[in-house]
Design an enzyme around this catalytic site. Structure first.
Site, PDB file in Angstrom:
ATOM      1  N   ASP A  13       0.810  -1.225   0.000  1.00  0.00           N
ATOM      2  CA  ASP A  13       0.000   0.000   0.000  1.00  0.00           C
ATOM      3  C   ASP A  13       0.840   1.271   0.000  1.00  0.00           C
ATOM      4  OD1 ASP A  13      -2.244  -1.660   0.095  1.00  0.00           O
ATOM      5  OD2 ASP A  13      -2.200  -1.693   2.290  1.00  0.00           O
ATOM      6  N   LYS A  16       1.956   2.032  -5.184  1.00  0.00           N
ATOM      7  CA  LYS A  16       2.498   1.441  -6.421  1.00  0.00           C
ATOM      8  C   LYS A  16       1.567   1.690  -7.611  1.00  0.00           C
ATOM      9  CE  LYS A  16       2.434  -2.484  -4.294  1.00  0.00           C
ATOM     10  NZ  LYS A  16       2.100  -2.024  -2.945  1.00  0.00           N
ATOM     11  N   GLY A  17       0.244   1.620  -7.343  1.00  0.00           N
ATOM     12  CA  GLY A  17      -0.725   1.843  -8.415  1.00  0.00           C
ATOM     13  C   GLY A  17      -0.585   3.233  -8.989  1.00  0.00           C
ATOM     14  N   ALA A  39      -4.213  -7.765  -3.655  1.00  0.00           N
ATOM     15  CA  ALA A  39      -3.703  -6.427  -3.913  1.00  0.00           C
ATOM     16  C   ALA A  39      -4.864  -5.459  -4.143  1.00  0.00           C
ATOM     17  CB  ALA A  39      -2.797  -6.444  -5.146  1.00  0.00           C
ATOM     18  N   GLY A  40      -4.648  -4.226  -3.752  1.00  0.00           N
ATOM     19  CA  GLY A  40      -5.606  -3.165  -4.049  1.00  0.00           C
ATOM     20  C   GLY A  40      -4.810  -1.936  -4.422  1.00  0.00           C
ATOM     21  N   HIS A  41      -4.827  -1.577  -5.693  1.00  0.00           N
ATOM     22  CA  HIS A  41      -4.044  -0.439  -6.161  1.00  0.00           C
ATOM     23  C   HIS A  41      -4.986   0.693  -6.553  1.00  0.00           C
ATOM     24  CE1 HIS A  41      -0.379  -3.197  -7.192  1.00  0.00           C
ATOM     25  NE2 HIS A  41      -0.780  -3.285  -5.941  1.00  0.00           N
ATOM     26  N   ARG A 142       2.243 -28.529  -7.348  1.00  0.00           N
ATOM     27  CA  ARG A 142       1.946 -29.042  -8.704  1.00  0.00           C
ATOM     28  C   ARG A 142       0.545 -29.636  -8.805  1.00  0.00           C
ATOM     29  NH1 ARG A 142       7.590 -31.743  -8.354  1.00  0.00           N
ATOM     30  NH2 ARG A 142       6.729 -31.855  -6.271  1.00  0.00           N
ATOM     31  N   GLN A 223       1.964  -5.963  -3.297  1.00  0.00           N
ATOM     32  CA  GLN A 223       2.477  -6.078  -1.930  1.00  0.00           C
ATOM     33  C   GLN A 223       3.784  -5.272  -1.760  1.00  0.00           C
ATOM     34  OE1 GLN A 223       1.452  -9.475  -3.394  1.00  0.00           O
ATOM     35  NE2 GLN A 223      -0.514  -8.654  -2.798  1.00  0.00           N
ATOM     36  N   THR A 299      -8.662  -3.369  -0.365  1.00  0.00           N
ATOM     37  CA  THR A 299      -9.295  -4.643  -0.679  1.00  0.00           C
ATOM     38  C   THR A 299     -10.282  -5.061   0.410  1.00  0.00           C
ATOM     39  OG1 THR A 299      -7.351  -5.311  -1.918  1.00  0.00           O
ATOM     40  CG2 THR A 299      -8.787  -7.091  -1.170  1.00  0.00           C
ATOM     41  N   ARG A 304      -5.615   0.247   8.589  1.00  0.00           N
ATOM     42  CA  ARG A 304      -4.216  -0.182   8.547  1.00  0.00           C
ATOM     43  C   ARG A 304      -3.517   0.249   9.832  1.00  0.00           C
ATOM     44  NH1 ARG A 304      -3.692   2.335   2.551  1.00  0.00           N
ATOM     45  NH2 ARG A 304      -4.658   0.653   1.378  1.00  0.00           N
TER      46      ARG A 304
HETATM   47  P1  GDP Z   1      -0.678   0.347  -3.569  1.00  0.00           P
HETATM   48  O1  GDP Z   1      -1.313  -0.901  -3.093  1.00  0.00           O
HETATM   49  O2  GDP Z   1       0.800   0.382  -3.332  1.00  0.00           O
HETATM   50  O3  GDP Z   1      -1.019   0.707  -4.988  1.00  0.00           O
HETATM   51  O4  GDP Z   1      -1.277   1.525  -2.641  1.00  0.00           O
HETATM   52  P2  GDP Z   1      -2.832   1.709  -2.249  1.00  0.00           P
HETATM   53  O5  GDP Z   1      -3.548   2.225  -3.432  1.00  0.00           O
HETATM   54  O6  GDP Z   1      -3.351   0.510  -1.571  1.00  0.00           O
HETATM   55  O7  GDP Z   1      -2.694   2.823  -1.114  1.00  0.00           O
HETATM   56  C1  GDP Z   1      -2.113   4.058  -1.369  1.00  0.00           C
HETATM   57  C2  GDP Z   1      -3.165   5.142  -1.093  1.00  0.00           C
HETATM   58  O8  GDP Z   1      -2.556   6.402  -0.981  1.00  0.00           O
HETATM   59  C3  GDP Z   1      -4.175   5.287  -2.221  1.00  0.00           C
HETATM   60  O9  GDP Z   1      -5.423   5.628  -1.662  1.00  0.00           O
HETATM   61  C4  GDP Z   1      -3.630   6.457  -3.049  1.00  0.00           C
HETATM   62  O10 GDP Z   1      -4.645   7.167  -3.747  1.00  0.00           O
HETATM   63  C5  GDP Z   1      -3.043   7.303  -1.969  1.00  0.00           C
HETATM   64  N1  GDP Z   1      -1.871   8.091  -2.352  1.00  0.00           N
HETATM   65  C6  GDP Z   1      -0.845   7.752  -3.167  1.00  0.00           C
HETATM   66  N2  GDP Z   1       0.111   8.702  -3.139  1.00  0.00           N
HETATM   67  C7  GDP Z   1      -0.325   9.655  -2.275  1.00  0.00           C
HETATM   68  C8  GDP Z   1       0.239  10.866  -1.781  1.00  0.00           C
HETATM   69  O11 GDP Z   1       1.347  11.255  -2.126  1.00  0.00           O
HETATM   70  N3  GDP Z   1      -0.516  11.560  -0.873  1.00  0.00           N
HETATM   71  C9  GDP Z   1      -1.744  11.147  -0.450  1.00  0.00           C
HETATM   72  N4  GDP Z   1      -2.393  11.888   0.431  1.00  0.00           N
HETATM   73  N5  GDP Z   1      -2.295  10.014  -0.897  1.00  0.00           N
HETATM   74  C10 GDP Z   1      -1.581   9.273  -1.784  1.00  0.00           C
HETATM   75  P1  IMO Z   2      -0.942  -4.158  -2.286  1.00  0.00           P
HETATM   76  O1  IMO Z   2      -0.501  -4.672  -3.631  1.00  0.00           O
HETATM   77  C1  IMO Z   2      -0.976  -4.672   2.041  1.00  0.00           C
HETATM   78  C2  IMO Z   2      -1.091  -8.771   3.549  1.00  0.00           C
HETATM   79  C3  IMO Z   2      -2.359  -9.213   4.253  1.00  0.00           C
HETATM   80  C4  IMO Z   2      -1.784 -10.209   5.247  1.00  0.00           C
HETATM   81  C5  IMO Z   2      -0.665 -10.872   4.454  1.00  0.00           C
HETATM   82  C6  IMO Z   2      -1.057 -12.201   3.823  1.00  0.00           C
HETATM   83  O2  IMO Z   2      -2.225  -3.429  -2.309  1.00  0.00           O
HETATM   84  O3  IMO Z   2       0.173  -3.408  -1.623  1.00  0.00           O
HETATM   85  P2  IMO Z   2      -2.605 -12.806   1.749  1.00  0.00           P
HETATM   86  O4  IMO Z   2      -4.054 -12.513   1.488  1.00  0.00           O
HETATM   87  O5  IMO Z   2      -1.683 -12.242   0.737  1.00  0.00           O
HETATM   88  O6  IMO Z   2      -2.336 -14.259   2.009  1.00  0.00           O
HETATM   89  O7  IMO Z   2      -2.300 -12.067   3.157  1.00  0.00           O
HETATM   90  O8  IMO Z   2      -0.308  -9.952   3.443  1.00  0.00           O
HETATM   91  N1  IMO Z   2      -1.301  -8.230   2.183  1.00  0.00           N
HETATM   92  C7  IMO Z   2      -1.212  -6.927   1.878  1.00  0.00           C
HETATM   93  N2  IMO Z   2      -1.039  -5.865   2.672  1.00  0.00           N
HETATM   94  N3  IMO Z   2      -1.087  -4.517   0.701  1.00  0.00           N
HETATM   95  C8  IMO Z   2      -1.257  -5.588  -0.107  1.00  0.00           C
HETATM   96  O9  IMO Z   2      -1.249  -5.495  -1.443  1.00  0.00           O
HETATM   97  C9  IMO Z   2      -1.369  -6.865   0.480  1.00  0.00           C
HETATM   98  N4  IMO Z   2      -1.571  -8.113  -0.005  1.00  0.00           N
HETATM   99  C10 IMO Z   2      -1.504  -8.937   1.051  1.00  0.00           C
HETATM  100  O10 IMO Z   2      -3.004  -8.138   4.881  1.00  0.00           O
HETATM  101  O11 IMO Z   2      -1.200  -9.528   6.337  1.00  0.00           O
HETATM  102 MG    MG Z   3      -2.858  -1.544  -1.828  1.00  0.00          MG
END
Ligand code: GDP
Ligand code: IMO
Ligand code: MG
Length: 436
Positions: A13, A16-17, A39-41, A142, A223, A299, A304
């Protein structure tokens, strides 16, 4: 132009998205390398907010080809929902291709994920319950079923008829829940296979041709490195390789074509689920970070866990992955802070430690050694150039660069595309990078 890997430097989180979306403007191809619907981007564009789980974040750029790599595990229901939602918002999927080698998250995998989690009792990992762990377990055992099997009706039935009886014995005898019925499973999955068939194929030639033609390519990881199956805080990790090396493997990119490894780090630490987070703040400061950073899972919606920036973990990840430069996101979250702390070492059982121990139990006992920096107490959200940032914010960035040993090339001051500042990096701060 060779490949850039966009990877998470912390516990996921990190943004990356957003970074993938921004870099995709000048890229021909984006390949998602690992993970699944865990993942949730989140990407914010003029069209609003998009929450992507399996489709590469490059899809929001109309010219970018998007590939889902062999290292990803795909729940066909989730990917179809996501595709439908994107199309409903006018996003074309004509540029999407899914590797036939990617494994399928089958209907029994989320069931097993939930059962295994409740079995772990107080040792539960806090997984996203999306079935990722069981799907990856089947892959290495496998026993997996791949996209190439899903789109072939005969093979699908044959493979399921081989695998399901064993899982049914476990479901009924070990867990005491209902067995799944082969015909129902086959029918459901055949329907998904029909709908996904136009998108499934071989992606290795697409990548090889693109590289041969000098096209630019981005690998989007899911992740973060601290959740990596080998190098993370095992067993509180995800089930895939979240590292730069894992990105090459999962996306099918030759390591020799990688020019840049962009580590995405947020200005502080967060973690969803269980496992050690040495700098965790379970107080008002932690809550302030959570509210200002909107730190609720994309997701699962779970709050957090939050804490100060952990420069020990950050440097460990940078060195392990050969991170070339850093995108430091969510700096704006600290805009109201009087002061900010950074963890520069751990004290474990009375000893000073400057790298991440292998044992999650030892890391859980780590007492962070902090250095305190001045806050800037003003808004950064309108900053567009490095010189627009307050001196204290630049001092914070320089401090992080020095302790991680890698320059910061981009700074995030908000979720929107334009809230990403190209940053020169305080190169003088790197003259004597810290070494673990
Ligand atoms: P990812 O899983 O690495 O793609 O990250 P997530 O999307 O799960 O979480 C990042 C959150 O921070 C999202 O809601 C983005 O819209 C937000 N975000 C990203 N960069 C910035 C920033 O520089 N400032 C703020 N306030 N929010 C940001
Ligand atoms: P993005 O791509 C943050 C965490 C889960 C749990 C552990 C194992 O959005 O950064 P799983 O379902 O993968 O077996 O869970 O990993 N986890 C993440 N935490 N961002 C993610 O993805 C994650 N994907 C899995 O919360 O602790
Ligand atoms: Mg995420």
């Amino acid at each position: 132009m060779p490949a850039t890997i966009v990877m998470g430097g912390q516990w996921g989180d990190e943004g990356k998205g957003k970074l993938t979306d921004s870099l995709a403007i000048s890229a021909d191809i984006v390949v998602r390398a690992n993970g699944g619907a865990n993942a949730g981007h989140t990407v914010k564009t003029d069209q609003g907010v998009f929450k992507l789980h399996l489709i590469p974040s490059g899809i929001l750029n109309s010219d970018t080809t998007c590939l889902v790599g062999a290292g990803v595990v795909i729940d066909p229901r989730v990917v179809l929902d996501e595709m439908e939602a994107l199309e409903a918002r006018g996003i074309s999927l004509a540029r999407l291709r899914i590797s036939e080698r990617a494994h399928v998250v089958l209907p029994y995998h989320p069931i097993l994920d939930r059962l295994e989690e409740s079995d772990r009792l107080e040792g539960s990992i806090g997984t996203t319950l999306r079935g990722n762990g069981p799907a990856y377990s089947d892959k290495v055992a496998r026993r997996g079923i791949r996209m190439v099997d899903l789109v072939d009706k005969t093979t699908l039935r044959y493979r399921l008829s081989r695998e399901l009886p064993r899982w049914n014995r476990i479901l009924t005898h070990v867990y005491g829940v209902d067995a799944l019925i082969l015909d129902e499973l086959v029918n459901e999955l055949r329907e998904y296979g029909d709908r996904l068939r136009p998108y499934v194929g071989s992606i290795e030639p697409v990548i090889a041709d693109a590289l041969a033609e000098g096209k630019s390519l981005i690998v989007e990881c899911a992740q973060g490195a601290m959740l990596d199956i080998d190098y993370g805080t095992y067993p509180f990790v995800t089930s895939s390789s979240t590292t730069a090396a894992g990105a090459c493997q999962g996306a099918g990119i030759p390591p020799t074509s990688v020019e840049r490894v962009l580590g995405v780090y947020k200005a502080y630490s967060t973690r969803v689920g269980a496992g050690p987070l040495p700098t965790e703040l379970e107080d008002d400061t932690g809550q302030l970070i959570r509210e200002r950073g909107n730190e609720y899972g994309t997701t699962t919606g779970r709050p957090r866990r939050t804490g100060w920036f952990d420069a020990v973990a950050a440097r460990y990840v940078a060195r392990l992955n050969g991170i070339t430069d850093i995108a430091l996101t969510l700096l704006d979250v600290f805009d109201v802070f009087e002061s900010i702390e950074v963890c520069v070492g751990y004290e474990i059982d009375g000893e000073r430690v400057e790298t991440v121990p292998a044992s999650a139990e030892a890391l859980a006992r780590a007492i962070p050694v902090y250095e305190r920096l001045e806050g800037w107490r003003q808004s950064t959200v309108d900053a567009r150039r490095p010189e627009d940032l307050p001196a204290e914010a630049r001092a914070y960035l320089a401090f992080l660069e020095r302790h991680i040993g890698v320059p910061i090339s981009l700074v995030g001051v908000g979720p929107a595309r334009e809230q990403l500042i190209p940053y020169a990096g305080a190169s003088e701060a790197l003259a004597s990078p810290a070494r673990a």
